[in-house]
Design a protein around this motif. Sequence first.
Motif, PDB file in Angstrom:
ATOM      1  N   HIS A 342      -2.660  -0.383  -0.538  1.00 56.56           N
ATOM      2  CA  HIS A 342      -4.034   0.414  -0.652  1.00 56.56           C
ATOM      3  C   HIS A 342      -4.716   0.570   0.558  1.00 56.56           C
ATOM      4  O   HIS A 342      -5.419   1.617   1.003  1.00 56.56           O
ATOM      5  CB  HIS A 342      -4.774  -0.403  -1.934  1.00 56.56           C
ATOM      6  CG  HIS A 342      -6.305   0.518  -2.076  1.00 56.56           C
ATOM      7  ND1 HIS A 342      -6.343   1.489  -2.761  1.00 56.56           N
ATOM      8  CD2 HIS A 342      -7.477   0.128  -1.596  1.00 56.56           C
ATOM      9  CE1 HIS A 342      -7.605   1.796  -2.597  1.00 56.56           C
ATOM     10  NE2 HIS A 342      -8.310   1.113  -2.137  1.00 56.56           N
ATOM     11  N   CYS A 344      -3.616   0.403   3.622  1.00 59.34           N
ATOM     12  CA  CYS A 344      -2.656   1.059   4.630  1.00 59.34           C
ATOM     13  C   CYS A 344      -2.861   2.720   4.126  1.00 59.34           C
ATOM     14  O   CYS A 344      -3.022   3.601   5.315  1.00 59.34           O
ATOM     15  CB  CYS A 344      -1.373   0.667   4.344  1.00 59.34           C
ATOM     16  SG  CYS A 344      -0.968  -0.883   5.494  1.00 59.34           S
ATOM     17  N   ARG A 345      -2.911   3.144   2.779  1.00 62.34           N
ATOM     18  CA  ARG A 345      -3.114   4.448   2.539  1.00 62.34           C
ATOM     19  C   ARG A 345      -4.516   4.784   2.972  1.00 62.34           C
ATOM     20  O   ARG A 345      -4.744   6.121   3.195  1.00 62.34           O
ATOM     21  CB  ARG A 345      -2.890   4.533   0.945  1.00 62.34           C
ATOM     22  CG  ARG A 345      -1.610   4.526   0.312  1.00 62.34           C
ATOM     23  CD  ARG A 345      -1.644   5.087  -0.940  1.00 62.34           C
ATOM     24  NE  ARG A 345      -2.024   3.858  -1.838  1.00 62.34           N
ATOM     25  CZ  ARG A 345      -1.429   2.933  -2.509  1.00 62.34           C
ATOM     26  NH1 ARG A 345       0.182   2.994  -2.208  1.00 62.34           N
ATOM     27  NH2 ARG A 345      -1.785   1.856  -3.065  1.00 62.34           N
ATOM     28  N   GLN A 346      -5.489   4.140   3.220  1.00 63.01           N
ATOM     29  CA  GLN A 346      -6.682   4.486   3.441  1.00 63.01           C
ATOM     30  C   GLN A 346      -7.126   4.180   5.046  1.00 63.01           C
ATOM     31  O   GLN A 346      -8.187   4.144   5.261  1.00 63.01           O
ATOM     32  CB  GLN A 346      -7.801   3.874   2.458  1.00 63.01           C
ATOM     33  CG  GLN A 346      -7.416   4.127   1.051  1.00 63.01           C
ATOM     34  CD  GLN A 346      -8.772   3.917   0.373  1.00 63.01           C
ATOM     35  OE1 GLN A 346     -10.062   4.229   0.742  1.00 63.01           O
ATOM     36  NE2 GLN A 346      -8.622   3.989  -0.980  1.00 63.01           N
ATOM     37  N   SER A 384      -7.149   6.718  10.770  1.00 57.88           N
ATOM     38  CA  SER A 384      -6.402   6.107   9.960  1.00 57.88           C
ATOM     39  C   SER A 384      -4.902   5.978  10.661  1.00 57.88           C
ATOM     40  O   SER A 384      -3.887   5.836  10.140  1.00 57.88           O
ATOM     41  CB  SER A 384      -6.224   7.023   8.851  1.00 57.88           C
ATOM     42  OG  SER A 384      -7.300   7.197   8.148  1.00 57.88           O
ATOM     43  N   CYS A 489       4.023   0.090   0.925  1.00 56.73           N
ATOM     44  CA  CYS A 489       4.164   0.930  -0.304  1.00 56.73           C
ATOM     45  C   CYS A 489       5.556   0.784  -0.810  1.00 56.73           C
ATOM     46  O   CYS A 489       5.758   0.730  -2.114  1.00 56.73           O
ATOM     47  CB  CYS A 489       3.715   2.468   0.024  1.00 56.73           C
ATOM     48  SG  CYS A 489       2.143   2.489   0.656  1.00 56.73           S
ATOM     49  N   ASN A 551      -0.363   6.120  -7.771  1.00 56.59           N
ATOM     50  CA  ASN A 551       0.180   6.206  -6.434  1.00 56.59           C
ATOM     51  C   ASN A 551       1.631   6.529  -5.964  1.00 56.59           C
ATOM     52  O   ASN A 551       2.067   6.318  -5.207  1.00 56.59           O
ATOM     53  CB  ASN A 551      -0.254   5.011  -5.450  1.00 56.59           C
ATOM     54  CG  ASN A 551      -1.636   4.573  -5.356  1.00 56.59           C
ATOM     55  OD1 ASN A 551      -2.352   5.319  -4.796  1.00 56.59           O
ATOM     56  ND2 ASN A 551      -1.934   3.460  -6.103  1.00 56.59           N
ATOM     57  N   ASP A 553       4.995   8.178  -5.236  1.00 55.58           N
ATOM     58  CA  ASP A 553       5.625   9.218  -4.148  1.00 55.58           C
ATOM     59  C   ASP A 553       6.800   9.045  -4.287  1.00 55.58           C
ATOM     60  O   ASP A 553       7.609   8.193  -3.958  1.00 55.58           O
ATOM     61  CB  ASP A 553       4.938   8.586  -2.790  1.00 55.58           C
ATOM     62  CG  ASP A 553       5.356   9.491  -1.626  1.00 55.58           C
ATOM     63  OD1 ASP A 553       4.718  10.322  -1.315  1.00 55.58           O
ATOM     64  OD2 ASP A 553       6.421   9.185  -1.222  1.00 55.58           O
ATOM     65  N   ASP A 556       8.952   7.471  -1.273  1.00 62.89           N
ATOM     66  CA  ASP A 556       8.761   6.173  -1.257  1.00 62.89           C
ATOM     67  C   ASP A 556       9.566   5.517  -2.316  1.00 62.89           C
ATOM     68  O   ASP A 556      10.120   4.569  -2.175  1.00 62.89           O
ATOM     69  CB  ASP A 556       7.374   5.761  -1.339  1.00 62.89           C
ATOM     70  CG  ASP A 556       6.669   5.877  -0.110  1.00 62.89           C
ATOM     71  OD1 ASP A 556       7.142   6.045   0.971  1.00 62.89           O
ATOM     72  OD2 ASP A 556       5.293   5.719  -0.163  1.00 62.89           O
TER      73      ASP A 556
END
Length: 578
Positions: A342, A344-346, A384, A489, A551, A553, A556
């Motif tokens: 979470h 890392c995604r942000q 980011s 992820c 989330n 994907d 992934d």
Amino acid sequence: MSVKHAISRGLELGRSVLQLGLFKSGGRFAAKLRADRFRVGPSVRTVQPQAFLPSRYRYYRTSLKGLAAQLQSAGFRRGFTGGSPRNRAVFLAFGLGVGLIEQQLEEDRKSAATCREIQAVFRKKGFQSPLKPFTSGYKLEDYVIGNQIGKGSNAAVYEAAAPFAPPKKKKNHDDRTSPLVQINEEEESQRTQSLSCCSLRNFPLAIKMMWNFGAGSSSEAILKSMSQELVPAGPLAMKQEKEQIILDGHFGVVPKRVSAHPNVIRVFRAFTADVPLLPCALEEYPDVLPARLNPAGLGNNRTLFLVMKNYPGTLRQYLAAYTPERRHASLMALQLLEGVAHLCRQGVAHRDLKSDNVLLEFDSDGVPRLVITDFGCCLAQRDSSLQLPFNSMWVSRGGNASLMAPEVVTAVPGSGVFIDYSKADAWAAAAISYEIFGQQNPFYGAQGLDSRTYREDQLPLLPSAVPADVQLVIKLLLRRNPSKRPSACVAANMLHLSLWGQRALVNQDSAGMKKLADWLLCQSAVVLLKGCRGSSGNRVEAELQRSFLSNLDLEDLRTAVGFLLYGREQHQACIMSA
């Protein structure tokens, strides 16, 4: 060669391209395309992901329909221009074979659309705050402060209550005493707060008082100096006028914030106030007090206060006395990876992940819930990228040198040098997983490994009771080369599939992704039905499933499936050879 034989050879060739490019789990085709990206060395057999065409070949993936049409057209043209029957058949059959790839890519597009639809449904539901929202509490005087419950290198934490926000009434099954409570009640000789359920009911909040040495006593200077602590702050954590202050050298720019997540701490209020004389202050941290409270103190008069939920204790405290059962331990490792993914995604790297900085409570079924806290060392750049310019030794690499990933601890400063933190937290989470499964952290202690020099074959074996898929994830995340590790992820997806998607992993063939999409739809329906019934709204497993579905994907997920299948193939091969 007969025409019939040529057609069969052409179809076989097209089919082989399809299988090698998209579905074969061995990974040989992908390894060639990725230029040994996933290979450790000539003498080491490592796990490869399921083969698939990488993103840089996306043009060819989207142009296969045109390629198939051109090949088929060339076959017909040769028929009218005098080409041999064999060549005409080969061109036509190969065009038909490539056309099969386009059909599969169409299935992939449908699967990706399914993932997006599921993701939209669960993102719309969002994550509910663990505490009832309140509208006041922007002053220290608004709180009743109890005893000290924690102390670190830059702050002290106290239990607190807010008279304007009475705690929620809990059901009977939530009122039971947790194992962590019994630990602290037995250790009465230590000056730590007894974390009984009564204490948590009376003091549902925790206030973190930062130690202010050199930031000055103005609110602007304090918030600018300690802006990293505000990364997990909620949208109403600060008063509106405080949001529009000078931070990071830019007027009107507030610190980067991460959205709410069940495995990341939430800061409900953040404000500056005069440093008070709290319990144990003169004994525990006299040097950081201002001179008005301690003549020998070096601290400033004002500092930053953060209001959060009060948790029973830390992961380290719990693991010091208990080894969780196997499934609970797997869920705990997954929660760590979910929290890191979470962030890392942000665009946030924690950079100080350790069992002391992970809080713990128990859900209604007694399953530990982990929450990542203490963001004082985090990297939260607005682009980011998670790449920090490292042009001087004065640039901070983060905290906890023992759990710095190899690419961080071995970086040498210089012009144009960057430290990539995109997979550093996942590496630390894998090291902490040893503690979760009852082992000593391999990078702690005088006899521990050094992340600068260790070899992967030096990593200790996990207990045989640890599921093979979990062992595989930990092994992959502790690879020295970050380009050979899965992302947080992908690693989290591997554990999700291992825990709940066993049927979707069986017989992964040309229809594998369709079966996986069907399983995702069934899983979504089950989670939604359970949520409507209210039977699992606050349970750890339900939270993890909702987080996974919100989330989704496809790439992934495909990579996670490939890692798992190939790892199982290697495991079976080892068993057969033994």
